[in-house]
Design a protein around this motif. Sequence first.
Motif, mmCIF file in Angstrom:
data_model
loop_
_atom_site.group_PDB
_atom_site.id
_atom_site.type_symbol
_atom_site.label_atom_id
_atom_site.label_comp_id
_atom_site.label_asym_id
_atom_site.label_seq_id
_atom_site.Cartn_x
_atom_site.Cartn_y
_atom_site.Cartn_z
ATOM 1 N N SER A 8 0.821 -1.204 0.000
ATOM 2 C CA SER A 8 0.000 0.000 0.000
ATOM 3 C C SER A 8 0.859 1.261 0.000
ATOM 4 N N ALA A 9 2.007 1.229 0.642
ATOM 5 C CA ALA A 9 2.888 2.392 0.661
ATOM 6 C C ALA A 9 3.444 2.671 -0.735
ATOM 7 N N VAL A 10 3.712 1.631 -1.496
ATOM 8 C CA VAL A 10 4.248 1.788 -2.846
ATOM 9 C C VAL A 10 3.216 2.433 -3.759
ATOM 10 N N HIS A 11 1.940 2.164 -3.551
ATOM 11 C CA HIS A 11 0.885 2.660 -4.426
ATOM 12 C C HIS A 11 0.376 4.055 -4.057
ATOM 13 N N GLU A 12 0.887 4.648 -2.987
ATOM 14 C CA GLU A 12 0.448 5.988 -2.619
ATOM 15 C C GLU A 12 0.975 6.999 -3.628
ATOM 16 N N ALA A 13 0.140 7.951 -3.959
ATOM 17 C CA ALA A 13 0.548 9.016 -4.880
ATOM 18 C C ALA A 13 1.539 9.935 -4.169
ATOM 19 N N PRO A 14 2.560 10.431 -4.898
ATOM 20 C CA PRO A 14 3.568 11.265 -4.261
ATOM 21 C C PRO A 14 3.035 12.614 -3.785
ATOM 22 N N ASN A 15 1.932 13.106 -4.345
ATOM 23 C CA ASN A 15 1.398 14.415 -3.974
ATOM 24 C C ASN A 15 0.067 14.306 -3.236
ATOM 25 N N VAL A 16 -0.045 13.307 -2.383
ATOM 26 C CA VAL A 16 -1.269 13.115 -1.624
ATOM 27 C C VAL A 16 -1.500 14.345 -0.754
ATOM 28 N N GLY A 17 -2.721 14.860 -0.753
ATOM 29 C CA GLY A 17 -3.048 15.997 0.082
ATOM 30 C C GLY A 17 -2.956 17.336 -0.632
ATOM 31 N N ARG A 18 -2.365 17.360 -1.808
ATOM 32 C CA ARG A 18 -2.276 18.614 -2.558
ATOM 33 C C ARG A 18 -3.490 18.707 -3.482
ATOM 34 N N ALA A 19 -4.222 19.788 -3.334
ATOM 35 C CA ALA A 19 -5.444 19.964 -4.121
ATOM 36 C C ALA A 19 -5.099 20.267 -5.574
ATOM 37 N N GLN A 20 -5.862 19.668 -6.476
ATOM 38 C CA GLN A 20 -5.699 19.945 -7.897
ATOM 39 C C GLN A 20 -6.816 20.867 -8.351
ATOM 40 N N SER A 24 -7.010 27.985 -14.758
ATOM 41 C CA SER A 24 -7.890 29.160 -14.833
ATOM 42 C C SER A 24 -8.326 29.660 -13.452
ATOM 43 N N PHE A 25 -8.178 28.851 -12.394
ATOM 44 C CA PHE A 25 -8.557 29.252 -11.039
ATOM 45 C C PHE A 25 -7.476 30.080 -10.354
ATOM 46 N N LEU A 26 -6.256 30.096 -10.882
ATOM 47 C CA LEU A 26 -5.177 30.850 -10.260
ATOM 48 C C LEU A 26 -5.307 32.330 -10.568
ATOM 49 N N GLY A 27 -4.879 33.143 -9.639
ATOM 50 C CA GLY A 27 -4.919 34.589 -9.825
ATOM 51 C C GLY A 27 -3.539 35.148 -10.126
ATOM 52 N N ARG A 28 -3.503 36.410 -10.424
ATOM 53 C CA ARG A 28 -2.253 37.088 -10.743
ATOM 54 C C ARG A 28 -1.236 36.903 -9.615
ATOM 55 N N GLY A 29 -0.019 36.532 -9.990
ATOM 56 C CA GLY A 29 1.050 36.349 -9.015
ATOM 57 C C GLY A 29 1.119 34.963 -8.400
ATOM 58 N N ILE A 34 2.195 21.900 -12.863
ATOM 59 C CA ILE A 34 1.239 21.239 -13.742
ATOM 60 C C ILE A 34 1.150 19.760 -13.389
ATOM 61 N N ALA A 35 -0.076 19.292 -13.148
ATOM 62 C CA ALA A 35 -0.323 17.888 -12.827
ATOM 63 C C ALA A 35 -0.652 17.098 -14.095
ATOM 64 N N LYS A 36 -1.453 17.704 -14.988
ATOM 65 C CA LYS A 36 -1.802 17.040 -16.248
ATOM 66 C C LYS A 36 -2.486 18.037 -17.170
ATOM 67 N N VAL A 37 -2.530 17.679 -18.433
ATOM 68 C CA VAL A 37 -3.258 18.454 -19.430
ATOM 69 C C VAL A 37 -4.361 17.551 -19.953
ATOM 70 N N ARG A 86 -8.340 23.425 -19.207
ATOM 71 C CA ARG A 86 -7.871 22.068 -19.520
ATOM 72 C C ARG A 86 -6.554 21.711 -18.846
ATOM 73 N N ILE A 87 -5.834 22.728 -18.329
ATOM 74 C CA ILE A 87 -4.540 22.496 -17.687
ATOM 75 C C ILE A 87 -4.778 22.389 -16.188
ATOM 76 N N ILE A 88 -4.490 21.226 -15.633
ATOM 77 C CA ILE A 88 -4.738 20.945 -14.214
ATOM 78 C C ILE A 88 -3.438 21.147 -13.436
ATOM 79 N N THR A 89 -3.530 21.944 -12.359
ATOM 80 C CA THR A 89 -2.365 22.242 -11.539
ATOM 81 C C THR A 89 -2.544 21.708 -10.131
ATOM 82 N N GLN A 90 -1.436 21.724 -9.386
ATOM 83 C CA GLN A 90 -1.479 21.363 -7.967
ATOM 84 C C GLN A 90 -0.528 22.228 -7.209
#
Length: 90
Positions: A8-20, A24-29, A34-37, A86-90
């Motif tokens: 189970s430890a091997v299958h954990e995602a490296p960025n667990v807990g980081r919201a994606q 377009s939701f990010l603001g200036r500055g 990038i997580a995926k396109v 379409r560009i997903i960030t974290q």
Amino acid sequence: MAASSTISAVHEAPNVGRAQMPLSFLGRGQSATIAKVRGKGDLHHHLENLGFVEGAEVSVVSEMGGNLIVEIKGSQVALNKQVATRIITQ
């Protein structure tokens, strides 16, 4: 039992807990990684050629009406809201 906990430890995602969220939701500055396109075809390929690939750092230089100017890999790129969604960030 020890083997199952190792598996189970091997299958954990490296960025667990980081919201994606879409770029377009990010603001200036604000910056993100990038997580995926999402999507396929010519647009997806074009975005990859511009540097929008998994793991790349992107920051928003300007935002107006949902359209963005972002900096990625030392270049500034203008994106309309539909493309930025379409560009997903974290």
